[in-house]
Design a protein around this motif. Structure first.
Motif, PDB file in Angstrom:
ATOM      1  N   TYR A  23     104.818 -18.756 111.941  1.00 19.46           N
ATOM      2  CA  TYR A  23     106.266 -18.962 111.307  1.00 19.46           C
ATOM      3  C   TYR A  23     106.525 -20.266 111.943  1.00 19.46           C
ATOM      4  CZ  TYR A  23     111.203 -19.132 110.044  1.00 19.46           C
ATOM      5  OH  TYR A  23     112.449 -19.432 109.507  1.00 19.46           O
ATOM      6  N   LYS A  27     106.971 -23.746 109.367  1.00 15.33           N
ATOM      7  CA  LYS A  27     108.289 -24.401 109.316  1.00 15.33           C
ATOM      8  C   LYS A  27     108.054 -25.936 109.358  1.00 15.33           C
ATOM      9  CE  LYS A  27     111.927 -23.497 111.212  1.00 15.33           C
ATOM     10  NZ  LYS A  27     112.977 -23.255 110.238  1.00 15.33           N
ATOM     11  N   ARG A  28     106.747 -26.257 110.053  1.00 14.84           N
ATOM     12  CA  ARG A  28     106.488 -27.745 110.077  1.00 14.84           C
ATOM     13  C   ARG A  28     105.531 -28.422 109.131  1.00 14.84           C
ATOM     14  NH1 ARG A  28     105.453 -28.658 116.363  1.00 14.84           N
ATOM     15  NH2 ARG A  28     105.606 -30.839 115.852  1.00 14.84           N
ATOM     16  N   THR A  34     109.945 -22.310 104.071  1.00 11.63           N
ATOM     17  CA  THR A  34     110.136 -20.918 104.906  1.00 11.63           C
ATOM     18  C   THR A  34     111.705 -20.371 104.745  1.00 11.63           C
ATOM     19  OG1 THR A  34     110.722 -22.495 106.466  1.00 11.63           O
ATOM     20  CG2 THR A  34     108.578 -21.455 106.400  1.00 11.63           C
ATOM     21  N   GLU A  35     112.626 -21.415 104.145  1.00  8.33           N
ATOM     22  CA  GLU A  35     114.220 -20.519 103.833  1.00  8.33           C
ATOM     23  C   GLU A  35     114.546 -21.325 102.612  1.00  8.33           C
ATOM     24  OE1 GLU A  35     116.764 -21.192 107.647  1.00  8.33           O
ATOM     25  OE2 GLU A  35     115.234 -22.776 107.811  1.00  8.33           O
ATOM     26  N   PRO A  38     118.501 -23.501 103.971  1.00 12.72           N
ATOM     27  CA  PRO A  38     118.507 -24.022 105.356  1.00 12.72           C
ATOM     28  C   PRO A  38     119.778 -24.510 105.730  1.00 12.72           C
ATOM     29  CG  PRO A  38     116.589 -25.131 104.229  1.00 12.72           C
ATOM     30  CD  PRO A  38     117.541 -24.264 103.361  1.00 12.72           C
TER      31      PRO A  38
END
Length: 414
Positions: A23, A27-28, A34-35, A38
């Protein structure tokens, strides 16, 4: 029984660790979401100085900003900082020639970051070189991440304040995606402040859908506008959802070898940063750029498909440009330029927009069109047209000078 329990515990701990690491890595990775929403905090919001309720964002007047282009490695002396300056009109400064209402010919340009000429100094833009060639001021109303729709909206707002004989609209092929966007995050993951208007076609006519964000403070609660964003942003269903990572994150992370490669490169860059020195013989900045370009190829193919399915909207916006030019009595010029990710793909597969530029020129007699890729013929590969490092492969000063010559010829031939 005890060894079995211990073994099970180790397996569970390993799985949890892999999930956490996966995870964090996802995210990077710029190719993964991933969201959906945010967090936007007030500190980030305060930095969004270019907010505009009509356009989404716009360069502000009388500003000067310096940007580190990244043209150095950890521990090296900073080598390249570029200066972006705007005048009282919000146009990027054209130091080669001041405005003159009595000039024999007047020129303005509108478009995206390739029109603004990111990653080069004020005196290295194609507008600066055009002004030198034509001996007249060339206004630069480019906006970072603008689509053709925002470029035209800015033109319609600005033109009455600064009428010119020629108006050049300069955009990249990514405009086909940008004109279908309302919230950039749904296609450019992490671009969470960029909410914009867009056009749709209703009963054969262009209809403007205003941005749902009237005040900058509204960005703090975008989730309350979820239904609107999902309905009007084409990319929510067609790009965001297919690239949205979910449990188990490990399978998503391991799904693409490029994700592992990018994570390793990013980790090495972090080690360089912490150590304050570079690893001899390895250029992780260049490796990361190449990795990003490889991950960008599916997006290029996606945009290619959008030209097949939504060219009608692009054409309708060009017609809006031509009609406005006729109403205001100026010469409209449409210019298609290339981002690096497209240039690399198109060098093997041809333009993702096909012969669109030619067809636009044939459809609208009053419109001049330029497919800039046909005028730029690098001997050392397409990469040589762009800045060597930096934010995303914008044209180099040398290339901007070539572009200026092509566009100046259009004015001089008239």
């Amino acid at each position: 029984m005890l060894p079995f329990v211990a073994f099970a515990f180790v397996i569970v701990a390993l799985a949890v660790t892999l999930e956490v690491v996966s995870y964090a890595s996802l995210k990077r990775i710029p190719a993964v979401a991933t969201e959906e929403f945010p967090e936007i905090d007030r500190e980030l919001l305060g930095k969004f100085s270019s907010f505009d309720p009509e356009l989404g964002w716009v360069p502000q007047p009388n500003q000067e900003k310096q940007k580190d282009t990244g043209d150095h490695l950890p521990g090296e002396e900073l080598r390249t900082v570029v200066t972006y300056s705007t005048d009282e009109y919000g146009s990027r400064v054209c130091s080669a020639k001041d405005r003159d209402e009595d000039a024999d010919v007047t020129v303005s340009t509108y478009g995206d970051s390739y029109c603004f000429c990111r990653e080069v100094n004020d005196d290295e833009t194609f507008q600066h070189y055009m002004a030198q060639e034509l001996d007249t001021h060339v206004a630069n109303y480019g906006g970072g991440n603008y689509g053709l729709d925002q470029a035209l909206l800015r033109m319609q707002r600005q033109y009455p304040e600064e009428e010119t004989d020629y108006v050049f609209v300069v955009v990249t092929a990514s405009s086909i995606a940008r004109i279908l966007s309302v919230w950039k995050h749904y296609q450019e993951f992490g671009n969470i402040l960029a909410v914009k208007p867009r056009y749709v076609i209703e009963n054969g006519e262009l209809e403007l859908i205003d941005s749902p964000v009237d005040e900058k403070e509204d960005l703090l609660d975008l989730e309350s506008k979820a239904d609107f964003l999902r309905e009007y942003d084409f990319h929510y269903d067609h790009w965001f959802k297919p690239h949205f990572a979910s449990v188990p994150y490990t399978s998503d992370f391991l799904d693409d070898p490029e994700y592992l490669r990018y994570a390793a490169i990013t980790g090495c860059k972090e080690l360089e940063r912490r150590a304050g020195r570079s690893i001899p013989g390895v250029d992780f900045d260049a490796a990361q750029t190449e990795s990003v370009l490889r991950m960008e190829q599916p997006r290029v193919r996606y945009h290619e498909r959008l030209f097949e399915t939504h060219e009608y909207l692009f054409n309708a916006l060009i017609e809006e440009f031509v009609d406005y030019a006729d109403e205001q009595d100026f010469q409209p010029v449409f210019v298609m330029v290339q981002q690096l990710r497209y240039a690399k793909y198109e060098s093997e597969h041809g333009p993702i927009y096909g012969d669109l530029v030619d067809r636009l020129g044939e459809t609208y007699d009053a419109l001049e069109t330029v497919d800039m890729a046909r005028h730029l013929d690098p001997e050392d590969g397409v990469e040589s047209l762009y800045v060597e490092r930096g934010e995303g492969g914008h044209y180099s000063p040398e290339t901007n000078r070539e572009i200026a010559n092509v566009l100046a010829d259009i004015v001089e031939e008239e």
